[in-house]
Design an enzyme around this catalytic site. Structure first.
Site, mmCIF file in Angstrom:
data_model
loop_
_atom_site.group_PDB
_atom_site.id
_atom_site.type_symbol
_atom_site.label_atom_id
_atom_site.label_comp_id
_atom_site.label_asym_id
_atom_site.label_seq_id
_atom_site.Cartn_x
_atom_site.Cartn_y
_atom_site.Cartn_z
ATOM 1 N N GLU A 1 0.722 -1.154 -0.039
ATOM 2 C CA GLU A 1 0.117 0.120 0.169
ATOM 3 C C GLU A 1 0.798 1.293 -0.200
ATOM 4 O O GLU A 1 0.518 2.329 -0.648
ATOM 5 C CB GLU A 1 -1.093 0.104 1.090
ATOM 6 C CG GLU A 1 -1.838 1.047 1.413
ATOM 7 C CD GLU A 1 -2.855 1.409 0.141
ATOM 8 O OE1 GLU A 1 -3.081 0.437 -0.188
ATOM 9 O OE2 GLU A 1 -3.041 2.793 0.039
ATOM 10 N N ILE B 1 4.922 2.914 0.442
ATOM 11 C CA ILE B 1 6.622 2.743 0.650
ATOM 12 C C ILE B 1 6.944 4.130 0.423
ATOM 13 O O ILE B 1 6.621 4.993 -0.498
ATOM 14 C CB ILE B 1 7.168 1.657 -0.315
ATOM 15 C CG1 ILE B 1 8.835 1.643 -0.073
ATOM 16 C CG2 ILE B 1 6.872 1.923 -1.753
ATOM 17 C CD1 ILE B 1 9.324 0.432 -0.568
ATOM 18 N N GLY C 1 19.581 3.613 -1.347
ATOM 19 C CA GLY C 1 19.435 1.934 -0.995
ATOM 20 C C GLY C 1 18.503 1.651 -0.133
ATOM 21 O O GLY C 1 18.115 0.383 -0.141
ATOM 22 N N GLY D 1 15.220 2.428 0.130
ATOM 23 C CA GLY D 1 13.812 2.102 -0.548
ATOM 24 C C GLY D 1 13.973 0.420 -1.142
ATOM 25 O O GLY D 1 13.004 -0.207 -1.040
ATOM 26 N N ASN E 1 4.095 9.976 -11.177
ATOM 27 C CA ASN E 1 5.314 9.635 -10.535
ATOM 28 C C ASN E 1 6.269 8.785 -11.235
ATOM 29 O O ASN E 1 6.685 7.584 -10.848
ATOM 30 C CB ASN E 1 5.008 8.852 -9.213
ATOM 31 C CG ASN E 1 5.832 8.970 -8.071
ATOM 32 O OD1 ASN E 1 7.019 9.365 -8.221
ATOM 33 N ND2 ASN E 1 5.573 8.403 -6.914
ATOM 34 N N TYR F 1 10.302 0.999 -9.469
ATOM 35 C CA TYR F 1 9.628 -0.360 -9.466
ATOM 36 C C TYR F 1 10.114 -1.226 -10.644
ATOM 37 O O TYR F 1 10.333 -2.578 -10.577
ATOM 38 C CB TYR F 1 8.174 -0.283 -9.567
ATOM 39 C CG TYR F 1 7.716 0.460 -8.480
ATOM 40 C CD1 TYR F 1 8.044 -0.081 -7.216
ATOM 41 C CD2 TYR F 1 6.604 1.358 -8.461
ATOM 42 C CE1 TYR F 1 7.696 0.748 -5.853
ATOM 43 C CE2 TYR F 1 6.219 2.122 -7.291
ATOM 44 C CZ TYR F 1 6.729 1.952 -6.048
ATOM 45 O OH TYR F 1 6.308 2.521 -4.867
ATOM 46 N N GLU G 1 -1.692 -5.070 -19.706
ATOM 47 C CA GLU G 1 -2.934 -5.859 -19.478
ATOM 48 C C GLU G 1 -4.263 -4.827 -19.684
ATOM 49 O O GLU G 1 -5.093 -5.266 -19.636
ATOM 50 C CB GLU G 1 -2.926 -6.809 -18.357
ATOM 51 C CG GLU G 1 -1.989 -7.797 -18.243
ATOM 52 C CD GLU G 1 -2.287 -8.750 -17.240
ATOM 53 O OE1 GLU G 1 -3.442 -8.686 -16.429
ATOM 54 O OE2 GLU G 1 -1.436 -9.485 -16.979
HETATM 55 C C1 LIG Z 1 10.282 5.402 -4.054
HETATM 56 C C2 LIG Z 1 11.207 5.271 -2.909
HETATM 57 C C3 LIG Z 1 10.450 4.592 -1.814
HETATM 58 C C4 LIG Z 1 12.729 4.740 -3.113
HETATM 59 O O1 LIG Z 1 13.358 4.748 -2.008
HETATM 60 P P1 LIG Z 1 14.946 5.300 -2.221
HETATM 61 O O2 LIG Z 1 15.564 4.961 -0.814
HETATM 62 O O3 LIG Z 1 15.007 6.489 -2.716
HETATM 63 O O4 LIG Z 1 15.405 4.071 -3.265
HETATM 64 P P2 LIG Z 1 16.962 3.505 -3.321
HETATM 65 O O5 LIG Z 1 17.931 4.706 -2.821
HETATM 66 O O6 LIG Z 1 16.765 2.298 -3.138
HETATM 67 O O7 LIG Z 1 17.134 4.091 -5.124
HETATM 68 C C5 LIG Z 1 16.480 3.273 -5.845
HETATM 69 C C6 LIG Z 1 16.397 3.864 -7.258
HETATM 70 O O8 LIG Z 1 15.181 4.819 -6.888
HETATM 71 C C7 LIG Z 1 15.548 5.945 -7.639
HETATM 72 N N1 LIG Z 1 14.357 7.075 -6.922
HETATM 73 C C8 LIG Z 1 13.215 6.862 -7.070
HETATM 74 N N2 LIG Z 1 12.327 7.855 -6.608
HETATM 75 C C9 LIG Z 1 13.526 8.765 -5.965
HETATM 76 C C10 LIG Z 1 13.517 9.685 -5.342
HETATM 77 N N3 LIG Z 1 12.436 10.663 -5.178
HETATM 78 N N4 LIG Z 1 14.668 10.338 -4.924
HETATM 79 C C11 LIG Z 1 15.733 9.849 -5.094
HETATM 80 N N5 LIG Z 1 15.823 8.612 -5.740
HETATM 81 C C12 LIG Z 1 14.712 8.175 -6.154
HETATM 82 C C13 LIG Z 1 16.757 6.197 -7.151
HETATM 83 O O9 LIG Z 1 17.479 7.086 -8.427
HETATM 84 C C14 LIG Z 1 17.550 4.905 -7.428
HETATM 85 O O10 LIG Z 1 18.023 4.644 -8.654
HETATM 86 P P3 LIG Z 1 19.358 4.064 -9.113
HETATM 87 O O11 LIG Z 1 19.718 2.892 -8.136
HETATM 88 O O12 LIG Z 1 19.335 3.935 -10.578
HETATM 89 O O13 LIG Z 1 20.065 5.418 -8.598
HETATM 90 C C15 LIG Z 1 11.532 6.901 -2.320
HETATM 91 O O14 LIG Z 1 12.484 7.722 -3.372
HETATM 92 C C16 LIG Z 1 10.453 7.699 -2.093
HETATM 93 O O15 LIG Z 1 9.978 7.893 -0.752
HETATM 94 N N6 LIG Z 1 9.878 8.136 -2.886
HETATM 95 C C17 LIG Z 1 8.927 9.393 -2.713
HETATM 96 C C18 LIG Z 1 7.428 8.569 -2.152
HETATM 97 C C19 LIG Z 1 6.914 7.780 -3.262
HETATM 98 O O16 LIG Z 1 6.936 8.082 -4.448
HETATM 99 N N7 LIG Z 1 6.645 6.380 -2.929
HETATM 100 C C20 LIG Z 1 6.177 5.670 -3.772
HETATM 101 C C21 LIG Z 1 4.578 5.950 -3.987
HETATM 102 S S1 LIG Z 1 3.959 4.581 -5.093
#
Ligand SMILES: CC(C)(COP(=O)(O)OP(=O)(O)OC[C@H]1O[C@@H](n2cnc3c(N)ncnc32)[C@H](O)[C@@H]1OP(=O)(O)O)[C@@H](O)C(=O)NCCC(=O)NCCS
Length: 163
Positions: free
Chosen positions: A83, A85, A95, A97, A124, A131, A143
């Site tokens: 739901e 993250i 890293g 996320g 987004n 993902y 789909e």
């Molecule tokens: C999506 C999210 C959970 C990923 O967590 P994260 O800790 O930034 O992810 P990671 O560090 O493991 O990075 C994984 C990839 O996500 C990318 N990314 C996605 N959204 C990002 C953001 N808002 N800021 C920075 N990096 C992001 C990174 O560039 C990275 O890509 P790379 O490995 O090619 O550099 C986080 O960016 C976030 O909280 N975003 C805002 C809320 C959101 O959109 N949630 C999902 C709703 S469906």
């Protein structure tokens, strides 16, 4: 490399989880914002029959990210629906996320689930890329699914018609 710990959420974490839900709603530009209170989260997630599960990511004992998930079921068998993250802005791109996502995947596999499912807003693109980089498939593209919701008067009117 940042040091972090991922653990199951506890009832005492609900106030911070509520803050993170607010951050996610703001990020997603949700006009009305979240409806759930800390008390709702405590009751619904940590009562006798929990309606959701959550894991948190801590850095130096402070929660900086979380994921909420629950089990769903279909003709494909058991699955987990993710739901929420979110990682706090300051900690993104390190890293965390990915680590939260991997942990939910590990829970899914340990419970013999066939799938992880989630929805993401069309605009987004950063999260959609995230993902897709983890192996997710966009079902709207492949789909053609549309997402439906029944709420407010539509829901109340339907319920009124029931025997
Ligand atoms: C999506 C999210 C959970 C990923 O967590 P994260 O800790 O930034 O992810 P990671 O560090 O493991 O990075 C994984 C990839 O996500 C990318 N990314 C996605 N959204 C990002 C953001 N808002 N800021 C920075 N990096 C992001 C990174 O560039 C990275 O890509 P790379 O490995 O090619 O550099 C986080 O960016 C976030 O909280 N975003 C805002 C809320 C959101 O959109 N949630 C999902 C709703 S469906």
């Amino acid at each position: 490399m940042i040091e972090y710990k991922i653990r199951d959420a506890k009832k005492e974490d609900c106030a911070v989880i509520r803050e993170l839900i607010q951050e996610l709603a703001d990020y997603e530009k949700m006009p009305d914002g979240p409806k759930v209170s800390v008390e709702d989260l405590e009751k619904d997630g940590f009562g006798e029959f929990p309606l959701f599960h959550a894991i948190v990511c801590e850095v130096n004992d402070a929660i900086v990210g979380y994921s909420m998930y629950f089990f769903i079921y279909s003709w494909a068998g058991k699955a987990i629906y993710i739901e929420d993250i979110i990682v706090r802005e300051l900690y993104r791109g390190k890293g965390l996320g990915t680590a939260l996502f991997q942990k939910v995947a590990k829970i899914a596999v340990s419970k013999s689930c066939q799938r992880l499912e989630l929805s993401v807003l069309n605009w987004n693109t950063a999260s959609r890329k995230f993902y897709e980089s983890l192996g997710g498939v966009d079902l709207t593209e492949s789909e053609g699914w549309n997402k439906y919701r029944f709420s407010g008067n539509a829901l109340l009117d339907l319920a009124k018609e029931s025997a």
